[in-house]
Scaffold this active site. Structure first.
Site, PDB file in Angstrom:
ATOM      1  N   ASP A 286       0.852  -1.191   0.000  1.00 54.77           N
ATOM      2  CA  ASP A 286       0.000   0.000   0.000  1.00 54.77           C
ATOM      3  C   ASP A 286       0.891   1.244   0.000  1.00 54.77           C
ATOM      4  OD1 ASP A 286      -2.900   1.094   0.596  1.00 54.77           O
ATOM      5  OD2 ASP A 286      -1.527   2.208   1.874  1.00 54.77           O
TER       6      ASP A 286
ATOM      7  N   ASN B 211      -2.685  12.646  -3.852  1.00 53.71           N
ATOM      8  CA  ASN B 211      -3.619  12.965  -4.939  1.00 53.71           C
ATOM      9  C   ASN B 211      -4.247  14.334  -4.736  1.00 53.71           C
ATOM     10  OD1 ASN B 211      -3.736  11.240  -7.113  1.00 53.71           O
ATOM     11  ND2 ASN B 211      -5.196   9.855  -6.182  1.00 53.71           N
TER      12      ASN B 211
ATOM     13  N   HIS C  58      -4.382  14.234  -9.720  1.00 47.52           N
ATOM     14  CA  HIS C  58      -4.470  12.824 -10.122  1.00 47.52           C
ATOM     15  C   HIS C  58      -3.426  12.452 -11.174  1.00 47.52           C
ATOM     16  CE1 HIS C  58      -8.083  11.746  -7.870  1.00 47.52           C
ATOM     17  NE2 HIS C  58      -8.512  12.972  -8.109  1.00 47.52           N
TER      18      HIS C  58
ATOM     19  N   ASP D  40      -1.202   9.245 -10.695  1.00 47.70           N
ATOM     20  CA  ASP D  40      -1.108   8.135 -11.650  1.00 47.70           C
ATOM     21  C   ASP D  40       0.344   7.825 -11.994  1.00 47.70           C
ATOM     22  OD1 ASP D  40      -3.831   8.009 -11.651  1.00 47.70           O
ATOM     23  OD2 ASP D  40      -4.109   9.004 -13.584  1.00 47.70           O
TER      24      ASP D  40
ATOM     25  N   GLU E  24      -4.536   2.299  -4.565  1.00 46.90           N
ATOM     26  CA  GLU E  24      -3.083   2.346  -4.376  1.00 46.90           C
ATOM     27  C   GLU E  24      -2.536   1.054  -3.772  1.00 46.90           C
ATOM     28  OE1 GLU E  24      -4.950   4.171  -0.641  1.00 46.90           O
ATOM     29  OE2 GLU E  24      -5.361   3.987  -2.779  1.00 46.90           O
TER      30      GLU E  24
END
Length: 353
Positions: free
Chosen positions: A228, A236, A241, A245, A272
C-alpha cells in the site's frame, strides 16, 4: 418527510424527471438539517427540565440518533456533518454553559461529536471507493460487451458471405485473423489494469487460487505481499491525479524490477494497493524481498511533501506465508497479509510486517 422524498425519487418517474440530481440533493440536505435541528432543539428543551440522571437517558437517545444517521447520510458526507452539528451543538452548548457534573456531559458530547465525524468520513471514503470501483467495472464490462458484439457481428457476416459466395478465400482468412485479434483484445481487457499495465484484481484472484492449490499439492511454501502506498489520498489531493497516476506507475516499475523469476506475479488490487504472489518462497526470503522493494521505493525519492512519514513516497507491506499447509484456503492467506499490512500502518508505515 425524508421517506416521502425517497419514495418520490425512486418510485415516481414523472416526479423524478422534474428535478436535477443537484436539486434532489438540496432537498435531501434541507430535510436532514431540519431533522437534526428539530431533534437538537427538542432534546435541549427536555434536558433543561430533568435532573442529571434522567438527562443521561435523553443524551443517549441523541447519541443513538446521531449514530443511526451515519448509514443514511454518509454517502453525502457534508450533509451528515450539518445534521450532526444541528443535533449535538445545542446539547454541547447547554452542558458546557453549566457547572458541575453537566460539564462532564459536555466533554462527553464533544468527544462523541468528533468520533462520529471521523467514523462518517471513513464510511464516506469506503462508499466513494466502492462507487469508483463499480464505475470502473461497469466501463470494463461495457468495453468487453462492445468487443463481444463486434466479434459476433463479424462471425455472422462471415457465415452469410460464405453461404452467398461473396468472399474469396483470402478475404475470409483476413476477416478470421481480425476476429482472432479482437478476441485477444477481449482477453487483454479482462485481465490487465489499464493504468499500470499489470494484472488486475480479477486475474489476481485466479492466479492466487491456482498457485495456492499447487503449493498445497506439492507441500511447497507460498508467500504473498500486500503493498500500500502511504498516504496516497493526501498525495492525490495535493499534487493532482495526474501526478498520482505517475507515482502508481513508478512504484509498479520499482516492484517489477525486483521480481526476477517468471513465476513471480504482481497485480493491482485496487486504488493504491498492489499484491505480489511469490511461489516456492519461504517467509524469510519474502521478508528480504519485501524490505528490498520498500527501500527501493523510498530511494526513488518521488516527491510527497504532504506525507507525515517522509517528504517522498513510501510504501507499507503486509506479508503472509503458507508453510507446511497450515493455511487452509487462499482467502486465509490474503487475510493474513491484510492483517499484517494493517499492523504496518498502525506501526508508523514505511515498514514490512
Amino acid at each position: 418527510m425524508r421517506l416521502l422524498l425517497r419514495w418520490m425519487y425512486g418510485a415516481r418517474e414523472t416526479v423524478y424527471k422534474q428535478f436535477s440530481e443537484r436539486q434532489w440533493i438540496v432537498f435531501f440536505s434541507v430535510l436532514c438539517v431540519a431533522g437534526g435541528a428539530f431533534w437538537g432543539a427538542a432534546l435541549n428543551y427536555v434536558i433543561r427540565m430533568l435532573p442529571l440522571s434522567e438527562s443521561m437517558v435523553i443524551l443517549s437517545i441523541g447519541f443513538a440518533l446521531a449514530t443511526v444517521a451515519i448509514g443514511m447520510m454518509a454517502a453525502v458526507w457534508w450533509v451528515y456533518v450539518a445534521y450532526l452539528t444541528a443535533l449535538l451543538f445545542p446539547l454541547i452548548f447547554l452542558f458546557v454553559s453549566q457547572s458541575g457534573q453537566f460539564e462532564l456531559l459536555g466533554l462527553l458530547s464533544t468527544a462523541f461529536y468528533g468520533f462520529n465525524l471521523i467514523s462518517s468520513r471513513k464510511m464516506y471514503q469506503v462508499l466513494r471507493q466502492s462507487i469508483i470501483h463499480q464505475l470502473s467495472n461497469d466501463r470494463l464490462y461495457m468495453a468487453l460487451q462492445n468487443e463481444k458484439d463486434r466479434v459476433m457481428s463479424l462471425n455472422r457476416q462471415l457465415e452469410m458471405d460464405v453461404r452467398a459466395g461473396k468472399r474469396t478465400a483470402q478475404e475470409l482468412l483476413a476477416q478470421k485473423h481480425e476476429a482472432e485479434q479482437l478476441a485477444e483484445r477481449l482477453h487483454t481487457l479482462s485481465a490487465i489494469d489499464g493504468l499500470t499495465g499489470i494484472a488486475n484484481r480479477r486475474t489476481f484472484d485466479e492466479v492466487l487460487e491456482r498457485e495456492w492449490s499447487r503449493a498445497k499439492r506439492q507441500h511447497a511454501p507460498l508467500s504473498l505481499l500486500l503493498v500500500d502506498i502511504d498516504h496516497f489520498k493526501l498525495l492525490n489531493d495535493h499534487y493532482g491525479h495526474q501526478y498520482g497516476d505517475q507515482c502508481l506507475k513508478s512504484v509498479v516499475d520499482v516492484m517489477r524490477s525486483h521480481l526476477k523469476r517468471p513465476s513471480d506475479f504482481i497485480a493491482r488490487y485496487g486504488g493504491e494497493e498492489f499484491v505480489v504472489i511469490l511461489p516456492m518462497t519461504t517467509a524469510g526470503a519474502a521478508q528480504s524481498l519485501a524490505e528490498e522493494i520498500r527501500e527501493a521505493v523510498a530511494n526513488a525519492r518521488m516527491e510527497h511533501q504532504v506525507s507525515p512519514v517522509l517528504p517522498f513516497v513510501t510504501i507499507s507491506i503486509g506479508l503472509s506465508c503458507m508453510c507446511d499447509n497450515e493455511i487452509l484456503t487462499a482467502k486465509t492467506l490474503f487475510e493474513k497479509a491484510d492483517t499484517a499490512l494493517y499492523a504496518a500502518k498502525m506501526g508508523g508505515r514505511n515498514r514490512v510486517c
